[in-house]
Design an enzyme around this catalytic site. Sequence first.
Site, short mmCIF file in Angstrom:
data_model
loop_
_atom_site.label_atom_id
_atom_site.label_comp_id
_atom_site.label_asym_id
_atom_site.label_seq_id
_atom_site.Cartn_x
_atom_site.Cartn_y
_atom_site.Cartn_z
NE ARG A 1 10.48 -51.14 65.48
CZ ARG A 1 10.59 -51.96 66.53
NH1 ARG A 1 10.64 -51.47 67.73
NH2 ARG A 1 10.62 -53.26 66.35
CB CYS B 1 5.92 -44.97 67.79
SG CYS B 1 6.44 -43.40 67.11
CE LYS C 1 9.38 -41.62 60.94
NZ LYS C 1 9.61 -43.03 61.29
CG ASN C 2 9.07 -44.55 57.83
OD1 ASN C 2 9.78 -44.14 58.75
ND2 ASN C 2 7.77 -44.76 57.96
N1 EPU Z 1 6.29 -57.55 63.05
C1 EPU Z 1 6.52 -58.70 63.77
N2 EPU Z 1 7.80 -59.16 63.84
C2 EPU Z 1 8.85 -58.52 63.26
C3 EPU Z 1 8.60 -57.34 62.51
C4 EPU Z 1 7.30 -56.89 62.44
O1 EPU Z 1 5.59 -59.30 64.31
O2 EPU Z 1 10.00 -58.99 63.38
C5 EPU Z 1 4.91 -57.02 62.98
C6 EPU Z 1 4.80 -55.66 63.71
O3 EPU Z 1 4.65 -55.83 65.09
C7 EPU Z 1 3.60 -55.05 63.04
C8 EPU Z 1 3.71 -55.57 61.61
O4 EPU Z 1 4.58 -56.69 61.65
O5 EPU Z 1 2.42 -55.52 63.63
C9 EPU Z 1 4.24 -54.58 60.61
O6 EPU Z 1 5.49 -54.06 61.04
P1 EPU Z 1 6.61 -53.56 60.02
O7 EPU Z 1 7.82 -54.42 60.23
O8 EPU Z 1 6.01 -53.49 58.67
O9 EPU Z 1 6.89 -52.12 60.55
P2 EPU Z 1 8.29 -51.39 60.77
O10 EPU Z 1 9.24 -51.73 59.70
O11 EPU Z 1 8.72 -51.58 62.18
C10 EPU Z 1 7.75 -49.28 59.32
C11 EPU Z 1 7.69 -47.80 59.60
C12 EPU Z 1 6.43 -47.48 60.38
C13 EPU Z 1 5.23 -47.91 59.55
C14 EPU Z 1 5.35 -49.41 59.24
C15 EPU Z 1 4.23 -49.90 58.36
C16 EPU Z 1 10.00 -47.20 59.74
C17 EPU Z 1 11.13 -46.73 60.58
N3 EPU Z 1 8.86 -47.41 60.36
O12 EPU Z 1 7.83 -49.90 60.61
O13 EPU Z 1 6.41 -46.08 60.52
O14 EPU Z 1 4.07 -47.67 60.29
O15 EPU Z 1 6.60 -49.68 58.60
O16 EPU Z 1 4.23 -49.23 57.13
O17 EPU Z 1 10.12 -47.34 58.54
C18 EPU Z 1 6.06 -44.03 61.57
O18 EPU Z 1 6.67 -43.51 60.62
O19 EPU Z 1 5.46 -43.36 62.46
C19 EPU Z 1 6.04 -45.48 61.69
C20 EPU Z 1 5.66 -46.11 62.79
#
Ligand code: EPU
Length: 437
Positions: free
Chosen positions: A95, A119, A22-23
Amino acid sequence: MSQITVTGGKPLIGRVDLKGAKNLVTKAMVAALLGETPSVLKDVPFISDVDIVSRLLQLHGVAISHSEEGVMSLDPSNVASARMVDIDAHAGSSRIPILFCGPLLHRLGEAFIPGLGGCHIGDRPIDYHFEVLRNFGAVIEELENGTRLSAPRGLKGAKISLPYPSVGATEQVLLTATRAEGLTELSGAAIEPEIMDLIAILQKMGAIISVDTDRVIRIEGVKELKGYTHRALFDRNEAASWACAALATKGDIFVGGARQQEMTTFLNVFRKVGGAFEIEDEGIRFYHPGGDLKPVVLETDVHPGFMTDWQQPLVVALTQAKGLSIIHETVYENRFGFTDALVQMGAQIQIYRECLGGTACRFGQRNFNHSAVISGPTELHAADIRVPDLRGGFSHMVAALAAKGTSNVTNVQLISRGYEHFLQKLTDLGADFSYSE
Ligand code: EPU
């Protein structure tokens, strides 16, 4: 709201097959926008996050077909601006739309992004994304119902440093820098396997990207990209989820398509906890070999650490381990909400503000409940529970499948955001359940 009524206490035994992650898949679909010619993505699962991204791409003129076998073609030849009201209809659903910014700015000179969903596992700000886009020269206007972006002087390569190796912000840089003018240097990048697969896709499209030591990624902008043909990386989050389901229910699940290389950290923990696995060419067999499960102390972390998404299903298995387990969540500040339902089912889990069991993390001095102590083994009993988010929801289902008695689990449609054919897979594994819309 959809509901599953499940009678637990029966081991899950059988085989499930994975498709693409998915990611990765959702990001690869956005990458197709950057190409001048059509792209073909293989192993695309039928999950609702893919549907949402498809609809947003279609609104922007991308022609999409998705075959039964999971082959998706994406033709961006007629990319065009979409009506704000149509985009806005998708507000709060995902997102991924934040990743449309760079590609739409390149293709159309403007972008409108709806309010984001996803989420509820923390605040999930998008400040890094906006900072990154401003570095490239984007002008951002936050509106009541979304965000409008323009690039009056075009997008230019930049030197960017992320305060935390965010997966999404790293993808934002990649998707924007490949067609920006000049060189981009990103330090503090995330290096998850899904990001490496996205880089492989962009390279197929004609991008020039090098991954250097110490989380540095360099991108030389090119004027034009073409379409790609690519088989998506398997979903290691789904693989880990079924592995934990096998452990928690004393079952035996062969996960077709799972690969060792991207899961070594998970496999180490699985073994330490007392789970067994056999690695084959076609996939990995995960099973409970009998005897007591053992407690574990671990921290979630960015790659190559133990993924935050693996934590939730593992916690269910740890309720069956003999002794005290400690999990320190360092990626999201609020990812233990799902444990309330497990406690209701008889688990002994305490949540703490302190950084327990490892090094101090960035949440330590703040008021976030981000460490869990799980005391086991505890017999789980049936309960009526409501799925809170994707991985938490999967964990609730596993708890209900492991518990004695009949549980009602509502809001289960959230699980289909990330698990393809979830109900069919439960049937294939011999689960005793009924489903109602
Ligand atoms: N963060 C910030 N500011 C930003 C972006 C992120 O403070 O502008 C913080 C977040 O709040 C968090 C941390 O950085 O505390 C990490 O967030 P990240 O950006 O790495 O996460 P994401 O890209 O939003 C993706 C996956 C998540 C997975 C995380 C970590 C997708 C769609 N989602 O999220 O997957 O947990 O990376 O590997 O790719 C899931 O599949 O259930 C899921 C939540």
